[in-house]
Design an enzyme around this catalytic site. Structure first.
Site, PDB file in Angstrom:
ATOM      1  N   ASN A 108      37.063   4.500   7.923  1.00  0.00           N
ATOM      2  CA  ASN A 108      36.313   5.701   7.560  1.00  0.00           C
ATOM      3  C   ASN A 108      36.728   6.859   8.481  1.00  0.00           C
ATOM      4  OD1 ASN A 108      34.417   7.687   7.046  1.00  0.00           O
ATOM      5  ND2 ASN A 108      32.647   6.463   7.649  1.00  0.00           N
ATOM      6  N   CYS A 116      28.876   4.956   7.821  1.00  0.00           N
ATOM      7  CA  CYS A 116      29.289   3.550   7.899  1.00  0.00           C
ATOM      8  C   CYS A 116      28.414   2.756   8.871  1.00  0.00           C
ATOM      9  CB  CYS A 116      30.768   3.436   8.268  1.00  0.00           C
ATOM     10  SG  CYS A 116      31.244   4.323   9.751  1.00  0.00           S
ATOM     11  N   HIS A 117      27.710   3.440   9.762  1.00  0.00           N
ATOM     12  CA  HIS A 117      26.809   2.743  10.689  1.00  0.00           C
ATOM     13  C   HIS A 117      25.622   2.112   9.964  1.00  0.00           C
ATOM     14  CE1 HIS A 117      25.224   6.866  10.417  1.00  0.00           C
ATOM     15  NE2 HIS A 117      24.031   6.320  10.629  1.00  0.00           N
TER      16      HIS A 117
END
Length: 151
Positions: A108, A116-117
């Site tokens: 990403n 994305c976390h």
């Protein structure tokens, strides 16, 4: 390519734009600095996010990636603030496998803004390659949902 670096609670980050869209967010301080209206807007939104005042970014994004990675990153943008999804859940909506979702997450180019976390493994927090790794992921997830229990 214009880029702007910021001091944040999770360390220094550098945001870059190209052709009127954000193309990357990197960990660390960039060598060259330049301002633009879009980078100023990104700075305002990132600071508001870290202050707990912004739940959804409103910035034009142009991440470079394969069609599959773009599909995964689009699915990540649909995860609501304060919530998480498993790698398998993202695979069900974007295609592929949990492993391929993990690989796309690792590639990403615009973390935080493409969240994305918010993707976790079944039964535990999963991995994170940005900032200080899992400590950064835990910090971000706690910012978004302080009552969540993280494994």
């Amino acid at each position: 390519m214009p880029q702007l670096s910021l001091h944040t609670p999770i360390g220094d980050i550098t945001v870059a734009e190209e052709d009127g869209a954000i193309v990357s967010l990197d960990w660390g301080w960039g060598r060259d600095q330049s301002r633009s209206a879009l980078l100023d807007r990104a700075e305002e939104q990132l600071q508001a996010y870290f202050d707990g005042e912004l739940r959804q970014f409103d910035l034009p994004l142009a991440p470079a990636g394969t069609p599959y990675r773009l599909a995964v990153w689009k699915a990540l943008c649909e995860i609501p603030y304060g919530e998480t999804r498993s790698y398998q859940e993202i695979a069900a909506s974007a295609g592929g496998s949990a492993r391929s979702v993990g690989q796309a997450n690792g590639r990403n180019p615009i973390p935080l803004i493409i969240p994305c976390h918010r993707v976790v493994a079944a039964g535990h927090i999963g991995g994170y390659s940005g900032g200080d790794g899992l400590a950064t992921k835990r910090w971000l997830l706690t910012l978004e949902n302080p009552t969540r229990t993280l494994l």
